[in-house]
Design an enzyme around this catalytic site. Structure first.
Site, short mmCIF file in Angstrom:
data_model
loop_
_atom_site.label_atom_id
_atom_site.label_comp_id
_atom_site.label_asym_id
_atom_site.label_seq_id
_atom_site.Cartn_x
_atom_site.Cartn_y
_atom_site.Cartn_z
N SER A 8 1.08 -1.25 0.06
CA SER A 8 -0.15 -0.16 -0.24
C SER A 8 0.83 1.30 -0.08
O SER A 8 2.15 1.41 0.50
CB SER A 8 -0.99 0.09 1.14
OG SER A 8 -1.58 -1.09 1.33
N1 SAH Z 1 -0.17 -4.75 4.21
C1 SAH Z 1 0.46 -5.16 2.90
C2 SAH Z 1 -0.90 -4.96 1.96
C3 SAH Z 1 -0.46 -6.06 0.81
S1 SAH Z 1 -1.51 -6.25 -0.35
C4 SAH Z 1 1.68 -4.07 2.67
O1 SAH Z 1 1.58 -3.20 3.00
O2 SAH Z 1 2.42 -4.85 1.96
C5 SAH Z 1 -2.99 -7.13 0.64
C6 SAH Z 1 -2.37 -8.53 0.88
O3 SAH Z 1 -3.61 -9.25 1.32
C7 SAH Z 1 -1.88 -9.47 -0.14
O4 SAH Z 1 -0.51 -9.99 0.32
C8 SAH Z 1 -2.82 -10.63 -0.37
O5 SAH Z 1 -2.34 -11.92 -0.66
C9 SAH Z 1 -3.26 -10.43 1.03
N2 SAH Z 1 -5.00 -11.33 1.26
C10 SAH Z 1 -5.96 -11.35 0.41
N3 SAH Z 1 -7.04 -11.69 0.83
C11 SAH Z 1 -6.61 -12.62 2.27
C12 SAH Z 1 -7.10 -13.08 3.22
N4 SAH Z 1 -8.56 -13.78 3.17
N5 SAH Z 1 -6.53 -13.62 4.35
C13 SAH Z 1 -5.28 -13.11 4.13
N6 SAH Z 1 -4.42 -12.43 3.55
C14 SAH Z 1 -5.09 -11.99 2.28
#
Ligand code: SAH
Length: 220
Positions: free
Chosen positions: A65
């Site tokens: 993000s």
């Molecule tokens: N906070 C992270 C955001 C990454 S993008 C950062 O700043 O890097 C969102 C993430 O959520 C991805 O890695 C994706 O694989 C994960 N995600 C999506 N659905 C999910 C679920 N049901 N449970 C756990 N993680 C999930």
């Protein structure tokens, strides 16, 4: 070997200044984001863009993000030292690290094994002692007796508010969650009672997150 040079520190200060201009006022959040070396959480060689206001691809079709989004969600969460925070979507681990720096006891869930295998040791190596889990965030963390949580933060776009996660939130606790299919509205939900009628819902604008998906993904 990862290095945090004067250049990185300088870029970070500038990032924090621009967060202030965008309306981030929480001093603890600004300090945490000044402290955490964001470039450590990006693919090698992307140091130069680490402190820009842009979302960056981290592999596995996911993005870290943008700084203002991390700042915004962190500020809305109103974390105090020692609080138990459940994070859904570990991804790069950057948001996780910021929560650790705020003094939270962080439990974080990632559904993709490839990302989990990369990020868990990285956080550990950098000294952020979040507990990392490979699993489906829709279910929260029930297998172990860690909950209920003071705070829940979701960093992927949820189609609706996941019931299991509201159930694992303490009374009086706060959830910060982007809700929507195509684009998401950032919601802060304060759980003032067990029934939905008692939840206070505040709205904080439109965002674009990768989708929250069901089930684990074991592909490397
Ligand atoms: N906070 C992270 C955001 C990454 S993008 C950062 O700043 O890097 C969102 C993430 O959520 C991805 O890695 C994706 O694989 C994960 N995600 C999506 N659905 C999910 C679920 N049901 N449970 C756990 N993680 C999930």
């Amino acid at each position: 070997m990862m290095q945090d040079t004067f250049t990185h520190k300088g870029l970070r200060l500038r990032m924090v200044e621009s967060l202030k201009e965008k309306g981030i006022t929480d001093e603890a959040v600004l300090k945490a984001m000044n402290d955490v070396p964001r470039h450590f959480f990006l693919p090698a060689g992307l140091d130069v863009v680490a402190y820009d206001e842009s979302p960056v691809k981290i592999g596995f079709e996911q993005t870290i993000s943008r700084p203002s989004t991390v700042a915004m969600q962190s500020q809305l969460l109103q974390v105090k030292r020692g609080m138990k925070v459940l994070e859904i979507g570990t991804g790069s681990g950057y948001q996780t690290a910021v929560l650790c720096r705020l003094g939270a006891r962080v439990f974080t869930i990632e559904r993709q094994k490839g990302l989990f295998d990369h990020t868990k040791p990285l956080l550990q190596q950098l000294g952020y002692n979040a507990r990392c889990f490979l699993g489906d965030g829709y279910k929260g963390l029930t297998e172990a007796n860690y909950g209920p949580y003071d705070r829940v933060i979701i960093t992927c776009g949820a189609p609706t508010i996941p019931e299991a996660l509201m159930a694992q939130l303490k009374l009086g606790g706060i959830m910060v969650i982007p809700v929507g299919e195509v684009e998401q509205e950032m919601l802060r939900i304060t759980k003032n009672g067990e029934s939905e009628a008692e939840w206070q819902v505040e709205k904080f604008g439109i965002f674009n997150f990768v989708p929250m998906l069901e089930g684990k993904e074991m592909k490397k």
